[in-house]
Design an enzyme around this catalytic site. Structure first.
Site, PDB file in Angstrom:
ATOM      1  N   ALA A  10       0.819  -1.215   0.000  1.00 48.20           N
ATOM      2  CA  ALA A  10       0.000   0.000   0.000  1.00 48.20           C
ATOM      3  C   ALA A  10       0.856   1.270   0.000  1.00 48.20           C
ATOM      4  O   ALA A  10       0.704   2.135  -0.873  1.00 48.20           O
ATOM      5  CB  ALA A  10      -0.937  -0.022   1.204  1.00 48.20           C
ATOM      6  N   ILE A  11       1.774   1.388   0.956  1.00 50.92           N
ATOM      7  CA  ILE A  11       2.636   2.578   1.007  1.00 50.92           C
ATOM      8  C   ILE A  11       3.678   2.531  -0.107  1.00 50.92           C
ATOM      9  O   ILE A  11       3.916   3.530  -0.802  1.00 50.92           O
ATOM     10  CB  ILE A  11       3.316   2.695   2.383  1.00 50.92           C
ATOM     11  N   GLY A  12       4.307   1.382  -0.302  1.00 54.33           N
ATOM     12  CA  GLY A  12       5.316   1.267  -1.352  1.00 54.33           C
ATOM     13  C   GLY A  12       4.749   1.537  -2.732  1.00 54.33           C
ATOM     14  O   GLY A  12       5.386   2.176  -3.575  1.00 54.33           O
ATOM     15  N   ASN A 102       7.528   1.203  10.259  1.00 52.06           N
ATOM     16  CA  ASN A 102       7.042   1.622  11.574  1.00 52.06           C
ATOM     17  C   ASN A 102       8.012   1.188  12.663  1.00 52.06           C
ATOM     18  O   ASN A 102       8.706   0.183  12.545  1.00 52.06           O
ATOM     19  CB  ASN A 102       5.670   0.999  11.853  1.00 52.06           C
ATOM     20  N   LYS A 204       5.710   9.264  16.307  1.00 51.73           N
ATOM     21  CA  LYS A 204       4.760   8.313  15.729  1.00 51.73           C
ATOM     22  C   LYS A 204       4.671   7.040  16.576  1.00 51.73           C
ATOM     23  O   LYS A 204       3.582   6.536  16.846  1.00 51.73           O
ATOM     24  CB  LYS A 204       5.151   7.960  14.294  1.00 51.73           C
ATOM     25  N   ASN A 208       1.712   4.428  18.443  1.00 48.93           N
ATOM     26  CA  ASN A 208       1.655   3.027  18.024  1.00 48.93           C
ATOM     27  C   ASN A 208       1.865   2.049  19.185  1.00 48.93           C
ATOM     28  O   ASN A 208       1.274   0.973  19.217  1.00 48.93           O
ATOM     29  CB  ASN A 208       2.716   2.755  16.956  1.00 48.93           C
ATOM     30  N   ASN A 212      -2.017   0.475  19.011  1.00 45.58           N
ATOM     31  CA  ASN A 212      -2.014  -0.753  18.220  1.00 45.58           C
ATOM     32  C   ASN A 212      -2.349  -1.983  19.063  1.00 45.58           C
ATOM     33  O   ASN A 212      -3.286  -2.713  18.738  1.00 45.58           O
ATOM     34  CB  ASN A 212      -0.687  -0.913  17.486  1.00 45.58           C
ATOM     35  N   SER A 273      -3.206  -0.558  12.299  1.00 45.13           N
ATOM     36  CA  SER A 273      -2.612  -1.565  11.410  1.00 45.13           C
ATOM     37  C   SER A 273      -2.549  -2.926  12.085  1.00 45.13           C
ATOM     38  O   SER A 273      -2.718  -3.961  11.434  1.00 45.13           O
ATOM     39  CB  SER A 273      -1.212  -1.119  10.975  1.00 45.13           C
ATOM     40  N   GLU A 285       2.625  -6.793  13.872  1.00 47.44           N
ATOM     41  CA  GLU A 285       3.854  -6.016  14.030  1.00 47.44           C
ATOM     42  C   GLU A 285       4.082  -5.658  15.507  1.00 47.44           C
ATOM     43  O   GLU A 285       4.126  -4.490  15.878  1.00 47.44           O
ATOM     44  CB  GLU A 285       3.732  -4.748  13.173  1.00 47.44           C
TER      45      GLU A 285
END
Length: 324
Positions: A10-12, A102, A204, A208, A212, A273, A285
């Site tokens: 998605a980001i890449g 992240n 950030k 998280n 998360n 995420s 993650e």
């Protein structure tokens, strides 16, 4: 400028489309149905009502691509160690590695300047392989703020945001990081070069580390976690512990805890995420976002009782789901 995006999800994929349109020589490393769709039809980015399609080189074999100027790693952080060998053909003498991941990156204690200088963190870099085989001297830090998703194989949907702060571990404004920033800006992205990228990484991570795992345990969205007195209190306790650790390592937070929680709450009914990974049966993650903070607490001799409890619970949840 030759840029390989390693992990064109998605980001890449979002980065790949924007950079290719800006004139960079972009290659994408991906796999499965997503790779097959990109090879057949190109990579499509949906921004509002606009469609942007590019046809970069796409492969699951990095050896086909040769040395790059920049390799932008857009994998989940826990996946990096498993692709170190495959990544080697991309690395020439002057190749820079951009960690668009992240959590705490493998190079964190490179040119850090405290008693942990030169240390690898076991929770994110088992055996120090990334440090030894990718090299901290190649690294450029990158914090990812946009939200994107794979709508279908070969199709990326942009949700919000365009900010990718960059920075050298040393804090210097090198020719490499300035050139990369300029290319990002040409691609329509915000990419300020920061003197202390670690401050931005922690800002950030600060959210998280708590939102998360709490979301994965409760299935609550950010607005609920930030509004409910109980979960908000747990999040704040974890954040205070993380802040104490970060400040021990020289980090300065530009906002306070309450403002950071409010910022997350106002995002609305957003699934983190980690919750999305749990729901989609993808590896969670946990280590780059939570365990690493616990490890840094141990290094700095700062107790983390709230983080310890939530980490034990979310790790057990992930193991039961066979996602850890």
């Amino acid at each position: 400028m030759k840029i390989c995006i390693y992990g064109a999800g998605a980001i890449g994929g979002y980065l790949g489309v924007q950079l290719a349109r800006a004139g960079a020589d972009v290659s994408l490393v991906a796999r499965g149905a997503h790779l097959a769709a990109m090879k057949a039809n190109g990579l499509k980015l949906l921004i509002g009502d606009e469609e942007r399609v590019v046809h970069p080189r796409c492969t699951d074999n990095p050896a086909e691509l040769g040395p790059q100027d920049f390799v932008i790693i857009c994998l989940k952080a826990h996946s990096i160690t498993g692709v170190i060998d495959a990544m080697q053909p991309l690395l020439g003498p002057k190749t820079r590695i951009v960690t668009a991941v992240n959590g705490i990156p493998y190079w964190y204690f490179y040119k850090h300047g405290n008693e942990c200088e030169g240390s690898a963190l076991e929770s994110i870099d088992p055996g120090g392989r990334q440090w030894k085989e990718l090299g901290p001297e190649r690294a450029i830090g990158c914090v990812v703020y946009p939200a994107t998703e794979i709508e279908a194989p070969g199709v990326i949907r942009h949700v919000y945001g365009d900010r990718f702060p960059l920075g050298e571990p040393s804090g210097e404004k090198s020719a490499d990081v300035e050139a990369l920033s300029a290319m990002f800006v040409k691609a329509g992205l915000q990419a300020p070069v920061l003197e202390n990228i670690r401050d931005e990484i922690w800002l950030k991570l600060w959210g998280n580390v708590c939102f998360n795992p709490i979301s994965a345990l409760t299935h609550a969205t950010l607005d609920v976690i930030g509004s409910d007195p109980g979960t908000r209190a747990v999040a704040k306790s974890m954040m205070v512990e993380a802040q104490t650790i970060a400040e021990k390592f020289g980090i300065r937070f530009r906002v306070d805890v309450e403002r950071r929680i409010e910022g997350a709450r106002k995002v609305g009914a957003h699934k983190t995420s980690m919750l999305q990974d749990l729901e989609r049966s993808r590896p969670m993650e946990i280590d780059p976002l939570v365990t690493v903070v616990q490890e840094m607490g141990t290094l700095s001799k700062i107790p983390t009782p709230s983080i310890d409890i939530v980490l034990a619970l979310v790790a057990q949840r992930a193991k039961i789901a066979e996602l850890y």
